[in-house]
Design an enzyme around this catalytic site. Structure first.
Site, PDB file in Angstrom:
ATOM      1  N   GLY A 151       0.776  -1.157  -0.057  1.00  0.00           N
ATOM      2  CA  GLY A 151      -0.007   0.097   0.023  1.00  0.00           C
ATOM      3  C   GLY A 151       1.024   1.161  -0.021  1.00  0.00           C
ATOM      4  N   PHE A 157       6.706   5.384   0.314  1.00  0.00           N
ATOM      5  CA  PHE A 157       6.257   5.552   1.595  1.00  0.00           C
ATOM      6  C   PHE A 157       4.996   5.083   1.838  1.00  0.00           C
ATOM      7  CE2 PHE A 157       9.887   8.177   2.008  1.00  0.00           C
ATOM      8  CZ  PHE A 157      10.132   8.299   3.283  1.00  0.00           C
ATOM      9  N   ILE A 158       4.375   4.716   2.888  1.00  0.00           N
ATOM     10  CA  ILE A 158       2.912   4.187   3.279  1.00  0.00           C
ATOM     11  C   ILE A 158       2.104   5.298   3.111  1.00  0.00           C
ATOM     12  CG2 ILE A 158       1.012   3.301   4.770  1.00  0.00           C
ATOM     13  CD1 ILE A 158       3.162   1.117   4.225  1.00  0.00           C
ATOM     14  N   ASP A 159       1.068   5.000   2.073  1.00  0.00           N
ATOM     15  CA  ASP A 159       0.217   6.192   1.590  1.00  0.00           C
ATOM     16  C   ASP A 159      -1.226   6.001   2.327  1.00  0.00           C
ATOM     17  OD1 ASP A 159      -0.681   8.178  -0.195  1.00  0.00           O
ATOM     18  OD2 ASP A 159      -1.397   6.949  -1.763  1.00  0.00           O
ATOM     19  N   GLY A 160      -1.620   7.359   2.559  1.00  0.00           N
ATOM     20  CA  GLY A 160      -2.944   7.439   3.242  1.00  0.00           C
ATOM     21  C   GLY A 160      -3.141   7.150   4.801  1.00  0.00           C
TER      22      GLY A 160
END
Length: 227
Positions: A151, A157-160
């Site tokens: 994701g 980088f992790i999104d959201g």
């Protein structure tokens, strides 16, 4: 007399999961024959729902989600006598201190946002939609997306992480009783971010983390002084 209230279960689904595969299509009306274009859009509006129902039978596990939007200019052109959603407006350019930080306004009349767990489903829906739209529109932009590892965004980088939870997001994303004519609808604000990946990948992880404000591996937020 009962008053209809916003219901996330039946609202236009533009605010939940991002899906595994997605296609964003921006179309511009040719504006050469209003009657012909109105008739084509009317047929598309009807046939699109049948296409979605059919695809949900053909690929019931694909989790197909479709949103169709009209710009403020398209609304004035196609539906001049219809009441307009209260907050529908034309985006104008927001200029930053430097050109690279400017958010330019771009053309577009119809916005298609199609996502599913299977790219074949996304492709087929777009293809069938365009059978009814191709004669009266021009494709301005088509952007395909896919779910990256874990994701993460394409920058790694992790999104959201800071996006609100689904239960909280509905209140902000869906039209409620403030505009009863269009309750359970929504507004689309399409943005395209351009990344210089060569520049980004040449940076050390520590520099990337300071720019994003999070640790790259753990996704923990950095202290304000470290950002």
């Amino acid at each position: 007399m009962s008053v209809e209230v916003m219901n996330p279960d039946v609202a236009q689904d533009v605010w939940k999961d991002i899906g595994q595969h997605v296609d964003f299509v921006v179309l511009q009306l040719k504006r050469t024959n209003l009657a012909q274009e109105q008739a084509a859009i009317q047929e598309f509006a009807d046939r699109s729902q049948a296409i979605i129902r059919s695809m949900n039978i053909r690929a019931e596990d694909a989790g197909l989600k479709v949103a169709i939007g009209f710009s403020n200019a398209a609304w004035d052109y196609l539906f001049p006598t219809a009441p307009k959603p209260k907050e529908l407006e034309t985006f104008t350019t927001i200029a930053g201190d430097e050109a690279e930080y400017t958010m330019p306004a771009t053309a577009g009349d119809i916005f298609l946002h199609i996502r599913a767990a299977n790219e074949a489903v996304v492709y087929e829906v777009v293809t069938q939609f365009m059978r009814f739209l191709k004669d009266v529109t021009t494709v301005l932009d088509e952007t395909k997306g896919f779910r990256y590892f874990e994701g993460r965004a394409i920058i790694g980088f992790i999104d959201g992480t800071e996006a609100p939870a689904i239960a909280d997001a509905a209140e902000y994303a869906i039209i409620g009783v403030e505009d009863p004519e269009y309750i359970n609808g929504s507004y689309a604000f399409a943005q395209k971010w351009i990344h210089d990946m060569n520049f980004w990948q040449a940076m050390k992880t520590e520099e990337q983390e300071k720019a994003v404000g999070r640790e790259k591996f753990t996704d923990l937020e950095l202290a304000d002084d470290d950002k």
